[in-house]
Design an enzyme around this catalytic site. Structure first.
Site, mmCIF file in Angstrom:
data_model
loop_
_atom_site.group_PDB
_atom_site.id
_atom_site.type_symbol
_atom_site.label_atom_id
_atom_site.label_comp_id
_atom_site.label_asym_id
_atom_site.label_seq_id
_atom_site.Cartn_x
_atom_site.Cartn_y
_atom_site.Cartn_z
ATOM 1 N N GLU A 1 50.022 27.066 48.737
ATOM 2 C CA GLU A 1 50.961 25.883 48.625
ATOM 3 C C GLU A 1 50.123 24.717 48.333
ATOM 4 O O GLU A 1 50.395 23.657 48.966
ATOM 5 C CB GLU A 1 52.303 25.692 49.482
ATOM 6 C CG GLU A 1 53.121 26.859 48.972
ATOM 7 C CD GLU A 1 54.506 26.674 49.642
ATOM 8 O OE1 GLU A 1 54.784 25.432 49.939
ATOM 9 O OE2 GLU A 1 55.302 27.595 49.623
ATOM 10 N N ASN B 1 57.328 31.937 60.266
ATOM 11 C CA ASN B 1 58.058 31.162 59.433
ATOM 12 C C ASN B 1 59.415 30.477 60.351
ATOM 13 O O ASN B 1 59.855 31.525 60.892
ATOM 14 C CB ASN B 1 58.578 31.625 58.181
ATOM 15 C CG ASN B 1 59.410 30.742 57.183
ATOM 16 O OD1 ASN B 1 60.277 31.201 56.872
ATOM 17 N ND2 ASN B 1 58.884 29.410 57.031
ATOM 18 N N GLU C 1 51.350 16.873 34.800
ATOM 19 C CA GLU C 1 52.085 17.602 35.401
ATOM 20 C C GLU C 1 51.361 18.775 36.301
ATOM 21 O O GLU C 1 51.896 19.408 37.313
ATOM 22 C CB GLU C 1 53.256 18.256 34.554
ATOM 23 C CG GLU C 1 54.310 17.216 34.075
ATOM 24 C CD GLU C 1 53.672 16.440 33.032
ATOM 25 O OE1 GLU C 1 52.882 16.721 32.414
ATOM 26 O OE2 GLU C 1 54.372 15.276 32.989
ATOM 27 N N PRO D 1 64.804 36.934 48.241
ATOM 28 C CA PRO D 1 65.026 38.094 48.876
ATOM 29 C C PRO D 1 65.900 39.093 47.755
ATOM 30 O O PRO D 1 65.946 40.179 48.167
ATOM 31 C CB PRO D 1 65.967 37.819 50.027
ATOM 32 C CG PRO D 1 66.352 36.476 49.633
ATOM 33 C CD PRO D 1 65.327 35.807 48.977
ATOM 34 N N HIS E 1 50.082 34.590 47.389
ATOM 35 C CA HIS E 1 51.346 33.960 47.827
ATOM 36 C C HIS E 1 52.244 34.763 47.042
ATOM 37 O O HIS E 1 52.354 34.574 45.944
ATOM 38 C CB HIS E 1 51.481 32.652 47.666
ATOM 39 C CG HIS E 1 52.789 31.927 48.098
ATOM 40 N ND1 HIS E 1 52.929 30.626 47.974
ATOM 41 C CD2 HIS E 1 53.884 32.385 48.883
ATOM 42 C CE1 HIS E 1 54.288 30.279 48.419
ATOM 43 N NE2 HIS E 1 54.631 31.296 49.018
ATOM 44 N N ASN F 1 56.230 36.743 52.132
ATOM 45 C CA ASN F 1 57.545 36.707 52.027
ATOM 46 C C ASN F 1 58.178 38.056 52.162
ATOM 47 O O ASN F 1 59.190 38.438 51.768
ATOM 48 C CB ASN F 1 58.029 35.966 50.900
ATOM 49 C CG ASN F 1 58.078 34.672 50.830
ATOM 50 O OD1 ASN F 1 58.467 34.098 51.722
ATOM 51 N ND2 ASN F 1 57.310 33.953 49.977
ATOM 52 N N ASP G 1 50.912 34.410 52.531
ATOM 53 C CA ASP G 1 52.546 34.530 52.682
ATOM 54 C C ASP G 1 53.060 35.661 51.899
ATOM 55 O O ASP G 1 52.952 35.527 50.669
ATOM 56 C CB ASP G 1 52.955 33.112 52.202
ATOM 57 C CG ASP G 1 54.547 32.669 52.552
ATOM 58 O OD1 ASP G 1 55.164 33.790 52.706
ATOM 59 O OD2 ASP G 1 55.006 31.969 52.051
#
Length: 618
Positions: free
Chosen positions: A298, A546, A334, A412, A407, A490, A488
């Protein structure tokens, strides 16, 4: 006996506030305060009735509806850009009631077990008793949305009240409370803070009279002090065997600035959420750990180029960065705000021989077996996550190392996508490792080193090591090269992602695939050739990576090839007593909702690697 004595007279409210729409100074009061006065009056009218909430609302009636999903594991709705708050599908909870009415019982104390054994409660009524204190274990009822402690004899509210971040209604009418703990500022969902009938500090009372409960909560949050920092995280020594070569790695999801918003982290003061506040703490952590390899997730392009790249050059680091693939389709303005993965390495210790970016979506849609699949285009392709793979050589020892920084998608509801992303990653790493096993040796490391020293490194005042440099080591296969995979993911223990990495394979009908179709992955299953383990083992050294009000658990990992590396030590848990007083990160002391992971390894000698591989293959 119940406490039945009225706390007011018809013409004058308990606190001395006139029972009309003006304060005693004649100022007009808000609609919110009028509503509060009405609630207080209604509460006093039933003071002699035990269990009056149960009788009035039927709060203890059996819930005949379907099983509920526990709030801490509920999938988040909304835009894919939202930050990950949950990492597993909702846990099904069979609970037929979620409210308890202990009002009007004349209770003088409550057992802490009430708060430990009934953590599923959404509503708790303990009003109209004779309580003089609330036990701090109240903070364990993190699912509460309504708490009524009115008409007791309380003189203060414990700071642990701030753990109840799901509260929408907190009624404290008719007690003897003079001040409110700053931790009430954590209660960002609170709609009604009932304080009428207390000798409350005039400034606090005026805030709520004129501007309402939300304004007071915001005031408390924005003006809260940092508080005492937690104890230092322990360093756990796992192996002290003498070794000729060690390496250390830090993995850290730093929370991208564009995701650090009040809508996502309403319990965090706005100043603490700002990049100007968080960046120095993040940089300080990286400097303190001083790892050989640093894997950050990130990181947006702007912060990489304008902050991390330059600041870490002073610490002997060089970096390799790639944003998510959407940046390619954007204008520069951007694109610089798109986050990705940044890998930094000590340039005096390592040479970067090669690098590669794995684009999961592009790889999937270009696989002959997957590009015609409906699920590939509708589920995998829209997720533009990447992995940065770097190939290093130790200048002094000649050993080589593959480092992966990744990442994985957060949602979920897309466990299949996570599994496919990791399967693609491992497949690509295997191909790169086989290719890099044939990478030619560095014949002139000194020249190589001088060429690497750019303006940034010169600023750091680096000097070329004078020790004799060993020749490049040779590897007969890709699996012999030491491998680190950081990031990460997740994903938790028991998911398809975890099973694939640790077990080496999963079947094509794994539950996480949920009957989606992904070519050979679902026909033949998924596998990889590496012997991978978590640096933290069974997470006995780390209970969470986390931490937010809606989720806490281990979803970040440092994986290593056990045939080539040995764990020597890992950075442990955050002080658990500290965690019992803060509802989530980021906060004053932790700049991200993720923790930094750090591990140290010894690099096994070639003889040790051959012995391990022989045992592994037998």
């Amino acid at each position: 006996m119940s406490n039945t004595t009225p706390h007011f007279t018809p013409s004058q409210l308990h606190s001395g506030t006139p029972s009309n729409n003006q304060t005693d100074t004649g100022e007009h009061i808000s609609e919110h305060w009028q509503q509060q006065l009405q609630l207080a009056t209604e509460a006093r009218a039933v003071s002699s009735t035990p269990h009056h909430h149960c009788r009035k609302e039927g709060v203890s009636r059996v819930n005949k509806g379907p099983a509920e999903t526990s709030p801490e594991h509920s999938p988040r709705a909304g835009n894919d850009e939202e930050r990950n708050r949950a990492t597993t599908n909702g846990e099904i909870r069979r609970q037929d009631w979620d409210a308890m009415d202990l009002s009007g019982q004349g209770l003088r104390a409550l057992s802490p077990s009430l708060f430990c054994d009934y953590m599923f409660l959404a509503k708790l009524f303990i009003d109209h008793n004779r309580l003089t204190r609330l036990d701090p274990s109240l903070g364990q009822l993190r699912g509460l949305t309504h708490l009524d402690v009115s008409n007791n004899q309380l003189v203060e509210i414990p700071g642990e009240i701030g753990m109840l971040v799901n509260l929408k209604s907190l009624l404290l009418f008719d007690n003897n409370i003079h001040s409110l703990p700053s931790e009430i500022g954590y209660l960002y969902k609170l709609e009604m803070l009932g304080v009428e009938g207390n000798p409350l500090d005039e400034d606090l009372k005026e805030e709520i009279i004129q501007r309402g409960s939300k304004a007071l909560v915001t005031h408390l949050r924005e003006n809260t002090a940092a508080g005492p920092p937690p104890n230092e995280r322990d360093w756990h020594i796992i192996d002290q065997t003498p070794t000729s070569e060690t390496l250390s790695v830090l993995s850290y999801n730093i929370l991208c600035d564009k995701y650090a918003t009040p809508s996502q982290y309403g319990y965090t003061p706005s100043e603490v959420l700002s990049w100007n506040y968080r960046k120095d703490i993040i940089l300080g952590e990286i400097k303190e750990h001083d790892a050989d390899i640093v894997c950050l997730q990130e990181v947006d392009q702007e912060r990489y180029n304008e902050f991390f790249r330059r600041e870490l050059a002073y610490q002997d680091y060089r970096g390799v960065f790639s944003p998510k693939t959407r940046a390619k389709t954007m204008a520069d303005r951007e694109a610089k705000l798109v986050d990705g993965c940044a890998t930094f390495y000590k340039s005096s210790k390592y040479i970067c021989l090669d690098k590669h970016v794995i684009d999961f979506a592009n790889t999937a849609i270009n696989r002959p077996d997957m590009k015609g699949e409906h699920d590939t285009f509708n589920r995998v392709m829209p997720r533009d996550h990447i992995a940065v793979v770097t190939f290093f050589e130790n200048r002094a020892t000649g050993s080589r190392l593959i480092v992966v920084n990744v990442h994985i998608y957060w949602d979920p509801a897309f466990k299949d996508v996570k599994l496919v992303q990791v399967a693609i990653m491992l497949e690509q790493i295997s191909r790169l490792a086989d290719r890099w096993a044939k990478h030619p040796p560095c014949t002139d490391k000194t020249a190589f080193q001088h060429a690497e020293l750019d303006a940034e490194s010169s600023i750091a005042g680096l000097e070329v090591p004078s020790e004799e440099l060993a020749p490049s080591q040779k590897y007969s296969s890709g699996t012999q090269i030491p491998l680190l995979i950081c990031g990460d993911f997740n994903s938790t223990v028991g998911t398809g992602v975890y099973d694939l990495i640790t077990q080496g394979s999963v079947s094509g009908d794994h539950a996480d695939l949920a009957k989606h179709s992904y070519g050979n992955f679902t026909r033949d299953g998924m596998s990889h050739p590496f012997n991978l383990k978590s640096a933290y083992g069974g997470t006995e050294f780390l209970s969470l990576t986390n931490y937010t009000p809606t989720y806490s658990g281990v979803i970040d990992y440092i994986w290593y090839s056990a045939n080539a590396l040995q764990v020597r030590g890992v950075l442990g848990d955050v002080d658990l007593d500290y965690l019992s007083k803060v509802p989530g990160f980021p906060n004053h002391h932790f700049p991200s909702d993720h923790l930094a992971l750090r591990a140290e390894f010894s690099v096994k000698s070639r003889k040790e690697i051959k012995m391990v591989e022989a045992k592994f293959g037998s």
